[in-house]
Design a protein around this motif. Structure first.
Motif, short mmCIF file in Angstrom:
data_model
loop_
_atom_site.label_atom_id
_atom_site.label_comp_id
_atom_site.label_asym_id
_atom_site.label_seq_id
_atom_site.Cartn_x
_atom_site.Cartn_y
_atom_site.Cartn_z
N THR A 35 23.63 33.12 -68.48
CA THR A 35 23.71 32.51 -67.15
C THR A 35 24.76 33.25 -66.34
O THR A 35 25.93 33.31 -66.71
CB THR A 35 24.10 31.02 -67.25
N SER A 36 24.36 33.83 -65.22
CA SER A 36 25.29 34.59 -64.39
C SER A 36 25.85 33.72 -63.27
O SER A 36 25.29 32.66 -62.93
CB SER A 36 24.57 35.80 -63.78
N VAL A 37 26.94 34.18 -62.71
CA VAL A 37 27.50 33.51 -61.54
C VAL A 37 26.47 33.49 -60.41
O VAL A 37 26.35 32.49 -59.69
CB VAL A 37 28.81 34.19 -61.10
N ASP A 38 25.73 34.58 -60.27
CA ASP A 38 24.67 34.62 -59.24
C ASP A 38 23.62 33.54 -59.48
O ASP A 38 23.15 32.90 -58.53
CB ASP A 38 24.01 36.00 -59.22
N ASP A 39 23.24 33.33 -60.75
CA ASP A 39 22.28 32.28 -61.09
C ASP A 39 22.79 30.92 -60.62
O ASP A 39 22.05 30.12 -60.02
CB ASP A 39 22.05 32.20 -62.60
N LEU A 40 24.04 30.66 -60.91
CA LEU A 40 24.63 29.37 -60.58
C LEU A 40 24.73 29.18 -59.07
O LEU A 40 24.42 28.11 -58.55
CB LEU A 40 26.02 29.25 -61.22
N CYS A 41 25.15 30.22 -58.38
CA CYS A 41 25.29 30.13 -56.93
C CYS A 41 23.93 29.92 -56.26
O CYS A 41 23.80 29.11 -55.33
CB CYS A 41 25.95 31.39 -56.38
N GLN A 42 22.92 30.63 -56.75
CA GLN A 42 21.59 30.49 -56.16
C GLN A 42 21.06 29.07 -56.38
O GLN A 42 20.51 28.45 -55.46
CB GLN A 42 20.63 31.50 -56.78
N ALA A 43 21.21 28.55 -57.59
CA ALA A 43 20.70 27.21 -57.88
C ALA A 43 21.46 26.14 -57.11
O ALA A 43 20.88 25.14 -56.68
CB ALA A 43 20.80 26.94 -59.38
N ALA A 44 22.76 26.37 -56.92
CA ALA A 44 23.59 25.38 -56.23
C ALA A 44 23.53 25.52 -54.72
O ALA A 44 23.96 24.63 -53.99
CB ALA A 44 25.04 25.51 -56.70
#
Length: 217
Positions: free
Chosen positions: A34-43
């Protein structure tokens, strides 16, 4: 541990949205993947917002474990298994409840802190410790009922309420691993069924209805 509710249509602040994203994505992909980009996109937040709330991805992992503990504790506190008066019935109803919430996609009912513990127990001790606090903290909520059931039924054995409470979590986490390995939720439910039989046996209850054999003349 259980499947908490998904993100609501009325989304909260950026920090909460990131924690919700971590709760769901890490259970699907694992913490490392899980990347920071994944988290930012989902959030729906920027990377700047991420690093405003969390200095590092590891800090997010610790916060996510704490968030999981808080939200699942609230869910369990309001669960119906507390309603019965008999302490052993409450323990058995807890296990029935755990079985009932094994449903949906694998990531929805498996445990965030169990997932992270398996992956980063050696590489990220801060996350590991936060996960341990969540797992053992939840186990501790069962101890009073187990001990009351021991006293009520006069059980004198070489096991303790604490050890049995921990064992319930070991079986549940193991069931989740079997479900992940096969994609079959029935294997997790099967593990809970065996756990229920085990607990009933410890307290001297019939594990399953018995049929008396008939004698032939």
């Amino acid at each position: 541990m259980p499947r908490p509710t998904k993100q609501s249509p009325e989304r909260g602040d950026a920090k909460t949205r990131l924690l919700e994203a971590a709760r769901d994505i890490v259970r699907q992909k694992g913490f490392t993947a899980t990347s920071v980009d994944d988290l930012c996109q989902a959030a729906g937040v920027t990377k700047g917002a991420f690093f405003h709330h969390f200095k590092t991805k590891e800090a997010l992992g610790v916060a996510a474990a704490n968030f999981w503990a808080e939200t699942t504790s609230a869910m369990f506190a309001g669960a119906p298994y507390h309603e019965t008066d008999d302490p052993l019935d409450r323990v058995l109803a807890y296990l029935d409840f755990r079985k009932s919430i094994i449903d949906g996609e694998t990531f929805e009912y498996t445990c965030l802190v169990g997932t992270m513990t398996q992956e980063v127990h050696d590489s990220a001790p801060a996350i590991r410790d936060a996960c341990a606090d969540s797992i053992f903290g939840h186990a501790a909520t069962l101890e009073a009922d187990i001990e009351a059931a021991r006293v009520q039924r006069g059980i004198d054995a070489d096991w303790t309420a604490e050890s049995l409470a921990r064992h319930t979590q070991a079986v549940l986490q193991g069931g989740f691993i079997l479900a992940k390995a096969t994609g079959d939720a029935d294997l997790a439910r099967e593990s809970v069924d065996h756990l229920i039989r085990y607990v009933r046996g410890l307290f001297g209850l019939n594990v399953e209805p018995q049929t008396s054999p008939t004698k032939e003349n």
